[in-house]
Write an enzyme that holds these catalytic residues in place. Structure first.
Site, PDB file in Angstrom:
ATOM      1  N   GLY B  15       0.555   8.789  15.209  1.00 12.70           N
ATOM      2  CA  GLY B  15       0.289   8.594  13.785  1.00 12.70           C
ATOM      3  C   GLY B  15      -0.851   7.596  13.633  1.00 12.70           C
ATOM      4  O   GLY B  15      -1.612   7.353  14.579  1.00 12.70           O
ATOM      5  N   GLY B  16      -0.958   7.015  12.467  1.00 11.57           N
ATOM      6  CA  GLY B  16      -2.072   6.110  12.194  1.00 11.57           C
ATOM      7  C   GLY B  16      -2.163   4.961  13.181  1.00 11.57           C
ATOM      8  O   GLY B  16      -3.243   4.641  13.702  1.00 11.57           O
ATOM      9  N   PHE B 117      -1.063  -0.382  -8.185  1.00  9.22           N
ATOM     10  CA  PHE B 117       0.134  -0.082  -7.403  1.00  9.22           C
ATOM     11  C   PHE B 117       1.153  -1.187  -7.611  1.00  9.22           C
ATOM     12  O   PHE B 117       0.799  -2.309  -7.990  1.00  9.22           O
ATOM     13  CB  PHE B 117      -0.225   0.019  -5.913  1.00  9.22           C
ATOM     14  N   GLN B 237      13.549  -0.004   3.035  1.00 14.52           N
ATOM     15  CA  GLN B 237      13.106   0.251   1.661  1.00 14.52           C
ATOM     16  C   GLN B 237      13.565   1.595   1.116  1.00 14.52           C
ATOM     17  O   GLN B 237      13.361   2.627   1.764  1.00 14.52           O
ATOM     18  CB  GLN B 237      11.582   0.191   1.622  1.00 14.52           C
ATOM     19  N   HIS B 239      12.493   3.918  -1.761  1.00  9.77           N
ATOM     20  CA  HIS B 239      11.395   4.132  -2.704  1.00  9.77           C
ATOM     21  C   HIS B 239      11.998   4.626  -4.014  1.00  9.77           C
ATOM     22  O   HIS B 239      12.861   5.507  -3.996  1.00  9.77           O
ATOM     23  CB  HIS B 239      10.414   5.163  -2.136  1.00  9.77           C
ATOM     24  N   LEU B 249       8.803  12.369  -1.549  1.00  6.77           N
ATOM     25  CA  LEU B 249       8.159  11.241  -2.209  1.00  6.77           C
ATOM     26  C   LEU B 249       7.273  11.651  -3.380  1.00  6.77           C
ATOM     27  O   LEU B 249       6.469  12.575  -3.276  1.00  6.77           O
ATOM     28  CB  LEU B 249       7.294  10.521  -1.159  1.00  6.77           C
ATOM     29  N   GLU B 252       3.910   6.142  -5.943  1.00  6.19           N
ATOM     30  CA  GLU B 252       3.832   5.077  -6.926  1.00  6.19           C
ATOM     31  C   GLU B 252       2.505   5.161  -7.689  1.00  6.19           C
ATOM     32  O   GLU B 252       2.373   4.622  -8.783  1.00  6.19           O
ATOM     33  CB  GLU B 252       3.894   3.762  -6.141  1.00  6.19           C
ATOM     34  N   ARG B 283       9.031  -2.261  -5.215  1.00  8.10           N
ATOM     35  CA  ARG B 283       9.923  -1.111  -5.080  1.00  8.10           C
ATOM     36  C   ARG B 283      11.404  -1.470  -5.077  1.00  8.10           C
ATOM     37  O   ARG B 283      12.220  -0.744  -5.628  1.00  8.10           O
ATOM     38  CB  ARG B 283       9.565  -0.348  -3.798  1.00  8.10           C
ATOM     39  N   HIS B 370      12.974   5.247   2.571  1.00  9.56           N
ATOM     40  CA  HIS B 370      11.539   5.448   2.742  1.00  9.56           C
ATOM     41  C   HIS B 370      10.914   4.717   3.920  1.00  9.56           C
ATOM     42  O   HIS B 370      10.114   5.287   4.655  1.00  9.56           O
ATOM     43  CB  HIS B 370      10.855   5.030   1.446  1.00  9.56           C
ATOM     44  N   ARG B 412       8.509  -4.190   1.439  1.00 14.26           N
ATOM     45  CA  ARG B 412       7.086  -3.913   1.587  1.00 14.26           C
ATOM     46  C   ARG B 412       6.475  -3.510   0.250  1.00 14.26           C
ATOM     47  O   ARG B 412       7.082  -2.772  -0.516  1.00 14.26           O
ATOM     48  CB  ARG B 412       6.886  -2.777   2.589  1.00 14.26           C
TER      49      ARG B 412
END
Lengths: 236, 597
Positions: B15-16, B117, B237, B239, B249, B252, B283, B370, B412
Site C-alpha cells: 500500500g502507500g 476536513f 476509529q 468513522h 465509507l 468526510e 471523528r 475504520h 486520528r
C-alpha cells in the site's frame, strides 16, 4: 428470494482439469452483491470455490469476472440488477489458474510496456507544485479512474484473438499520461501505440466501455489516442 | 520445496507506506516488496477525501496549526515530537507526490486544490480551514497508483501475491520473513537485513467496517506471536459516515464541501455537540453524537441510522446560516454539478449500493469501523520498539496503519492517515536501507519455516471442525457490541471471555480446500487467527483503561483522566494471556486541556 447460481470450476490439482459448472441455490436479498453470494457459498457450502477479492466496493479491481456473460466486478453487481439466475465465469483471454482466478501477469506486463509513469524531470525552482489549470487537469480526468481490473481488456474481441494487441486498459493508462500537460513523453508513447499491437488494433466494438466498472469512456480514450497519432501529437 | 531468497531490504505490504518505503529503500539497497495482493489492490486505494498539509493554497494556514489540531484530535495521546515532525514534513511530501505525477485537483490558479476536513482549523478564528489536498474523492487511489507507477519507473522488485505468515528473528534481530506463494502454495524464506512491515490495519475484527477483506491484522498478529508488543490497540476509529448496513465509507469530504448530518427530527444535531465546527468535529466526537442521537430515539424513523445530506439546497441553506464564504469573501454556494465533480465516487457508491442519488436524496449512514490508531510501536524513524523504554528491535521497521508512532494518539484526524503513510513510509524505507548497509545478514536459524508449517498443518490436519465464517461472525458481533463506539467494564470483560473461547475453538478450525494452488480457504482461516489474536489484545487493552479518551469511550468512566492515564498501552501476548505495560506520552509544547469543538 431464492437465487440460482451456476459457477465455473477448474482446478487441475484437484482433478478438475476440464472446466465444468457447479450449481447452488441460495437465499439472497435483492441488494446483495454477487460477491456476497460467492462469500456465502465459500464460507458455508464449499470452501474450495476460489476467486480474488479485497475492498468489496469497486475500487481495488480484484474481482472482475464474467457474470451472465458480461464482465463486471462481483462487488458492484447486485442481485436486483443481474437477476436470480446467475452464471459466474472467469474473465476471458487470460489463462485460468483456478476457478475465477486468472493469470494477471500478461495484463500487468502489457500495462508496464507503455511507461505508465509521469516523465518530467523538471521540478519547479521553489520546490512547490507544478501548475496545471483545472481545464488541463480535466483533459485526462476520466482515465485517472482506472483500477486495472482488466474488465475492459478481457471483454475485447481483438484482445481475445490477437496476442500482440496491448488491449484497452494499457491504452487508457497511456492516455492518462499523453494528455497530462505535465508529461514530456507523449510522442514516445504515441510512437509505441502507432506500432503493430497498438491503438489501431481497436475495432471500436465498445465492449470495453460497457465493461468498465469505473464508467471510463474507454473507446473514446482510444479514439483520442488514435487522433493524436494521426495528427502528429498533443497540444496542451 | 522451500525456496530461499535473499534481499537486503524486504518490505511486507504494497500500500502507500510499503510503496513509499520501497521507493526510498531501493535507492540505497537491494529491495523487494512482498504483497498478498497485487499492489494496486491495496487498501490505500480506498482512501477518499485527501491528504493533510498546510500549503495555504487558498487561505492562510500554518504547520503549527496542523500540529496543534492533530494533538487535540489525538485527545493528547499523540506524541508531540512525532506529530510536529509529520506536520512539518507534510508540505514537502505533498509536493513530492505532485512531482511524481499525482493528478491532484486544482485551484483556479493551477495549484493543488484543498478542502475542509474534520478537526482541521484556523487556530485563530477556530473555524475549519482548507487543508486537505485532494484528487476528487479518490485521493488514496491516486496516491497508490502514483507510487506504484514510480516503483515501475524505478524497477522495484515485487513478489506479487506472496502472503507473509511469519517474521524471522535471530537473537532479537529481525532477519527475514516466511511467505506462501499463492499460485503454488509453496513456502518461501526471504533472508534480509531489514524487514519493513507495512501491512495495514485490522478493521475486519468488527461487524460493520469500511475496511477491505484483506485488513486482517497480519502484521500486528505476527509480531505479537514473535514476542513483540502492540501499542494502544484500544484506540480504534469508527468513522461517522459508513453506508447503512454495508459500512462502505462516505468521505468526510462530503461534510467538508458543506454536507450536514440530520436526525429523524430533521435537526442538524451536530450544532448541539460541537457548536463551533459542527459537522466538522473530529471523528470520535461525531460518531458518539450519532450513537447518542440514535439512543435517544432520534434516528431516522427511530431506526439505527441518521442522514448525511449533501443536496445542494441543503448545503446552501446551512452555508448561509453559518455565514460560510469562499476565500474571496463571496458567499459559499454550490450546484449539484459542482458537488458531483467534487465527490463522483460517493455519488456512484450511493447509486450502486443504495439506489439513491445523493444530489437529490439524503444518504442513510451509521458509524463504521475504520482505522487502527494502535499497532507496532515505532519511533519517528520507523524503527520498531520492543519495550516501554524505547529499545529498538534491530532490523525491524514498521510504517503506515500497522505502525503506532504515535501520531494519532487516541483519535486520528481525517487526511492524516495518508500523510502518515507517506511521511513514515519514506522514513522507514530510508532507515531500512541505511541499516542494511551497515549490517550483515544475520544467519537464519535451522528450519525457518517450522512455525509457519505448524500453523498451517494444524488447520489442514482437521476436517469437520469449526467453520471459519462461524467463528468470524461471532467475533465481529461481539466486538461490535462490546468493544465498539461506547464501552463498559462488563461488556469488555465479556468480550475478553468470548475472544478466549473463540481462540480455543479456533484450534479446531478446519477448511474444505486441502490443495496448494490459490488455497484462499486456508489463508482465510489463517487470517482469522490473526484477527482473533488482535481482537483479544484489543479487548484486554481497552478493559484496562478506566477513562474516556478519543475513540475509547467508557460509559462507566465518561471523563478523561490525565493524572493517571495520559500514557500509552503496550500489550504482549503469551498464549491467551495478555500482559500490559505503559509508557509516557511525549509532550513538548501543548499541555493537555479540555477538548471542545
Amino acid at each position: 428470494m431464492l437465487v440460482y447460481l451456476k459457477i465455473y470450476r477448474y482446478n487441475p490439482e484437484a482433478g478438475r482439469n476440464v472446466p465444468s459448472f457447479d450449481t447452488y441455490n441460495i437465499e439472497a436479498e435483492p441488494t446483495d452483491r454477487v460477491l456476497d453470494l460467492l462469500e456465502e457459498i465459500k464460507g458455508h457450502i464449499d470452501g474450495t470455490v476460489s476467486f480474488r477479492r479485497s475492498c468489496a466496493h469497486g475500487v481495488c479491481g480484484s474481482d472482475a469476472m464474467r457474470i451472465n456473460g458480461r464482465n463486471m466486478l462481483a462487488c458492484k453487481a447486485l442481485v436486483k440488477d443481474v437477476g436470480t439466475e446467475i452464471t459466474i465465469e472467469p474473465i476471458l483471454g487470460l489463462p485460468v489458474l483456478k476457478d475465477m482466478i486468472v493469470d494477471m501477469e500478461p495484463f500487468f506486463n502489457s500495462y508496464k510496456s507503455l511507461m505508465p509513469f509521469l516523465i518530467n524531470e523538471d521540478v519547479p525552482a521553489d520546490g512547490k507544485e507544478r501548475l496545471q489549470s483545472p481545464e488541463q487537469r480535466e483533459r485526462f480526468d476520466d482515465t485517472t479512474k482506472c483500477i486495472l481490473c482488466a474488465a475492459c481488456t478481457t471483454s475485447c474481441p481483438v484482445f481475445w484473438s490477437d496476442d500482440q494487441y496491448v488491449g484497452p486498459a494499457t491504452i487508457v493508462n497511456a492516455h492518462r499520461f499523453i494528455f497530462d500537460s505535465r508529461d514530456q513523453a507523449a510522442n514516445k508513447r504515441l510512437e509505441i501505440l502507432a506500432d503493430h499491437g497498438g491503438a489501431f488494433r481497436c475495432r471500436t466494438a465498445f465492449n470495453c466501455t460497457e465493461a468498465c466498472p469505473r464508467e471510463i469512456h474507454v473507446t473514446q480514450a482510444i479514439a483520442e489516442v488514435k487522433n493524436a497519432i494521426t495528427s502528429g501529437g498533443v497540444e496542451h | 520445496m522451500t525456496q530461499t531468497h535473499q534481499h537486503e531490504v524486504i518490505i511486507v505490504g504494497a500500500g502507500g507506506a510499503g510503496l513509499m518505503a520501497a521507493l526510498y529503500a531501493s535507492r540505497g539497497a537491494d529491495t523487494a516488496v512482498l504483497s498478498k495482493l497485487y499492489p494496486t489492490r491495496s487498501h490505500t486505494g480506498a482512501a477518499q477525501g485527501g491528504i493533510g498539509a498546510a500549503l495555504g493554497n487558498l487561505e492562510p494556514d500554518k504547520v503549527e496549526w496542523h500540529s496543534f489540531d492533530t494533538v487535540k484530535g489525538s485527545d493528547y495521546l499523540g506524541d508531540q515530537d512525532a506529530i510536529d515532525y509529520m506536520c512539518a514534513q507534510a508540505p514537502e511530501v505533498v509536493y513530492e507526490l505532485e512531482h511524481m505525477g499525482l493528478p491532484f485537483s486544482r485551484t483556479r490558479d493551477g495549484k493543488i486544490a484543498q478542502r475542509r476536513f474534520g478537526g482541521h482549523t484556523n487556530n485563530e478564528t477556530k473555524q475549519p480551514v482548507l487543508r486537505s489536498c485532494y484528487a476528487a474523492d479518490r485521493t488514496g487511489h491516486m496516491i497508490l497508483q502514483t507510487l506504484y507507477q514510480n516503483c515501475i519507473k524505478n524497477k522495484v522488485h515485487f513478489y506479487d501475491e506472496f502472503h507473509v505468515l511469519d517474521l524471522l528473528m535471530n537473537d532479537g534481530v529481525a532477519n527475514g520473513v516466511v511467505a506462501v506463494e499463492l499460485a503454488t502454495g509453496e513456502l518461501h524464506v526471504f533472508h534480509a537485513k531489514s524487514v519493513v512491515f507495512a501491512t495495514g490495519g485490522h478493521g475486519r475484527i468488527w461487524e460493520l467496517t469500511s475496511n477491505a477483506y484483506a485488513y486482517t491484522g497480519d502484521g500486528v498478529a505476527i509480531t505479537l506471536r514473535r514476542g513483540l508488543p502492540a501499542q494502544d490497540l484500544e484506540f480504534f476509529q469508527f468513522h461517522p459516515t459508513g453506508i447503512l448496513k454495508l459500512g462502505i465509507l462516505i468521505t468526510e469530504g462530503v461534510r467538508g464541501e458543506g454536507g450536514v448530518l440530520i436526525n429523524g427530527k430533521g435537526e442538524r444535531f451536530m450544532e448541539r455537540y460541537a457548536p463551533t465546527v459542527k459537522d466538522l468535529a473530529s471523528r470520535d466526537v461525531v460518531s458518539r453524537s450519532i450513537y447518542l442521537e440514535i439512543r435517544d430515539g432520534n434516528g431516522i424513523k427511530g431506526d439505527r441510522y441518521v442522514h448525511l445530506d449533501m443536496r445542494p439546497e441543503v448545503v446552501n441553506h446551512y452555508a448561509e446560516l453559518d455565514g460560510r464564504t469562499l476565500p474571496d469573501g463571496t458567499p459559499y454556494r454550490v450546484t449539484g454539478e459542482q458537488l458531483l465533480s467534487k465527490v463522483p465516487d460517493i455519488v456512484d457508491f450511493c447509486r450502486t449500493y443504495l439506489g439513491i442519488d445523493p444530489i437529490k436524496e439524503p444518504m442513510p449512514i451509521q458509524p463504521t469501523a475504520h482505522y487502527a490508531m494502535g499497532g507496532i510501536p515505532t519511533n519517528v524513524h520507523g524503527q520498531a520498539l520492543s519495550d516501554a523504554q524505547g529499545t529498538i528491535v534491530p532490523g525491524l521497521f514498521a510504517a503506515g496503519e500497522v505502525a503506532c508512532v504515535s501520531v494519532h494518539g487516541a483519535n486520528r484526524l481525517g487526511t492524516n492517515s495518508l500523510l502518515d503513510l507517506v511521511v513514515f513510509g519514506k522514513e522507514a524505507g530510508k532507515m531500512a536501507a541505511e541499516y542494511a548497509k551497515s549490517a550483515d545478514y544475520k544467519p537464519l536459524e535451522n528450519n525457518p519455516t517450522d512455525f509457519t508449517r505448524q500453523q498451517l498443518d494444524r488447520i489442514l490436519g482437521k476436517s469437520g471442525g469449526e467453520k471459519v465464517v462461524t467463528l468470524g461472525e461471532e467475533m465481529k458481533t461481539k466486538m461490535m457490541d462490546d468493544v465498539g463506539v461506547f464501552r463498559t467494564a462488563e461488556g469488555m470483560a465479556s468480550a475478553i471471555e468470548k475472544m478466549r473461547e473463540l481462540r480455543e475453538r479456533y484450534k479446531n478450525v478446519s477448511v474444505d480446500d486441502h490443495g496448494k494452488r490459490f488455497n484462499t480457504d486456508l489463508l482465510n482461516a489463517w487470517e482469522l487467527g490473526c484477527l482473533l489474536d488482535v481482537a483479544l489484545a484489543t479487548a484486554v487493552s481497552a478493559h484496562a483503561r478506566p477513562e474516556s479518551r478519543g475513540a475509547h469511550a467508557r460509559e462507566d468512566f465518561p471523563k478523561r483522566n490525565d493524572a493517571e492515564w495520559l500514557k500509552h498501552t503496550l500489550a504482549w501476548m503469551d498464549g491467551d494471556q495478555v500482559r500490559l505495560e505503559y509508557k509516557p506520552v511525549t509532550i513538548t509544547k501543548y499541555e493537555p486541556k479540555e477538548r471542545v469543538y
